[in-house]
Scaffold this motif. Structure first.
Motif, PDB file in Angstrom:
ATOM      1  N   ALA A  39      -0.094  15.914  -2.891  1.00  0.00           N
ATOM      2  CA  ALA A  39      -1.462  15.394  -2.475  1.00  0.00           C
ATOM      3  C   ALA A  39      -1.813  16.760  -1.525  1.00  0.00           C
ATOM      4  O   ALA A  39      -3.306  17.048  -1.656  1.00  0.00           O
ATOM      5  N   TYR A  40      -0.933  17.270  -0.753  1.00  0.00           N
ATOM      6  CA  TYR A  40      -1.419  18.384   0.040  1.00  0.00           C
ATOM      7  C   TYR A  40      -1.894  19.641  -0.749  1.00  0.00           C
ATOM      8  O   TYR A  40      -2.942  20.223  -0.416  1.00  0.00           O
TER       9      TYR A  40
ATOM     10  N   GLN B 215      -3.031  19.245  -3.712  1.00  0.00           N
ATOM     11  CA  GLN B 215      -4.399  18.979  -4.384  1.00  0.00           C
ATOM     12  C   GLN B 215      -5.442  19.221  -3.659  1.00  0.00           C
ATOM     13  O   GLN B 215      -6.595  19.536  -3.932  1.00  0.00           O
ATOM     14  N   ASN B 216      -5.411  18.811  -1.924  1.00  0.00           N
ATOM     15  CA  ASN B 216      -6.467  18.907  -1.239  1.00  0.00           C
ATOM     16  C   ASN B 216      -6.766  20.281  -1.038  1.00  0.00           C
ATOM     17  O   ASN B 216      -7.931  20.705  -0.784  1.00  0.00           O
ATOM     18  N   CYS B 217      -5.650  21.393  -0.826  1.00  0.00           N
ATOM     19  CA  CYS B 217      -6.029  22.899  -0.804  1.00  0.00           C
ATOM     20  C   CYS B 217      -6.692  23.153  -2.127  1.00  0.00           C
ATOM     21  O   CYS B 217      -7.672  23.971  -1.850  1.00  0.00           O
ATOM     22  N   LEU B 218      -6.618  22.827  -3.027  1.00  0.00           N
ATOM     23  CA  LEU B 218      -7.174  23.308  -4.200  1.00  0.00           C
ATOM     24  C   LEU B 218      -8.554  22.673  -4.320  1.00  0.00           C
ATOM     25  O   LEU B 218      -9.314  23.361  -4.883  1.00  0.00           O
ATOM     26  N   GLU B 219      -8.819  21.495  -3.667  1.00  0.00           N
ATOM     27  CA  GLU B 219     -10.015  20.826  -3.786  1.00  0.00           C
ATOM     28  C   GLU B 219     -10.930  21.715  -2.741  1.00  0.00           C
ATOM     29  O   GLU B 219     -12.122  22.158  -3.117  1.00  0.00           O
ATOM     30  N   ILE B 220     -10.329  22.188  -1.686  1.00  0.00           N
ATOM     31  CA  ILE B 220     -11.134  22.896  -0.502  1.00  0.00           C
ATOM     32  C   ILE B 220     -11.329  24.117  -1.134  1.00  0.00           C
ATOM     33  O   ILE B 220     -12.622  24.801  -1.224  1.00  0.00           O
ATOM     34  N   VAL B 221     -10.543  24.957  -1.937  1.00  0.00           N
ATOM     35  CA  VAL B 221     -10.676  26.413  -2.658  1.00  0.00           C
ATOM     36  C   VAL B 221     -11.876  26.173  -3.638  1.00  0.00           C
ATOM     37  O   VAL B 221     -12.701  26.909  -3.593  1.00  0.00           O
ATOM     38  N   SER B 222     -11.841  25.183  -4.337  1.00  0.00           N
ATOM     39  CA  SER B 222     -13.014  24.987  -5.429  1.00  0.00           C
ATOM     40  C   SER B 222     -14.227  24.638  -4.885  1.00  0.00           C
ATOM     41  O   SER B 222     -15.070  25.181  -5.249  1.00  0.00           O
ATOM     42  N   ASN B 223     -14.264  23.915  -3.631  1.00  0.00           N
ATOM     43  CA  ASN B 223     -15.415  23.538  -2.943  1.00  0.00           C
ATOM     44  C   ASN B 223     -15.964  25.045  -2.506  1.00  0.00           C
ATOM     45  O   ASN B 223     -17.052  25.219  -2.693  1.00  0.00           O
ATOM     46  N   LEU B 224     -15.331  25.688  -1.898  1.00  0.00           N
ATOM     47  CA  LEU B 224     -15.655  27.179  -1.512  1.00  0.00           C
ATOM     48  C   LEU B 224     -16.151  28.070  -2.503  1.00  0.00           C
ATOM     49  O   LEU B 224     -17.122  28.636  -2.303  1.00  0.00           O
TER      50      LEU B 224
END
Length: 73
Positions: free
Chosen positions: A6-7, A9-18
């Motif tokens: 989950a951590y 996945q959240n990191c990848l989501e943040i990077v993707s948004n950036l």
């Protein structure tokens, strides 16, 4: 284990948004630059046309008109 996934996945989501945000900004800047380049080229073309007209009128005034006056006499 689920916490780590989950951590990650959240990191990848943040990077993707950036990256998406940076991509949108980059596209907007490129569109602006393209428009500025088009305007600059248009102005340059207009200046060339004006300069050509000035050159033609100068040649007309300095060469053609005096020659026509000489032929009238």
């Amino acid at each position: 284990m689920n916490g780590l996934i989950a951590y990650f996945q959240n990191c990848l989501e943040i990077v993707s948004n950036l990256i998406t945000s940076l991509g949108v900004v980059t596209v907007a800047l490129n569109i602006r630059k393209f428009r500025n380049d088009v305007d600059a080229h248009r102005k340059q073309d207009e200046q060339i046309l004006i300069q050509n007209s000035i050159n033609f009128l100068r040649k007309f005034a300095e060469q053609i008109i005096p020659e026509a006056k000489r032929k009238q006499k």
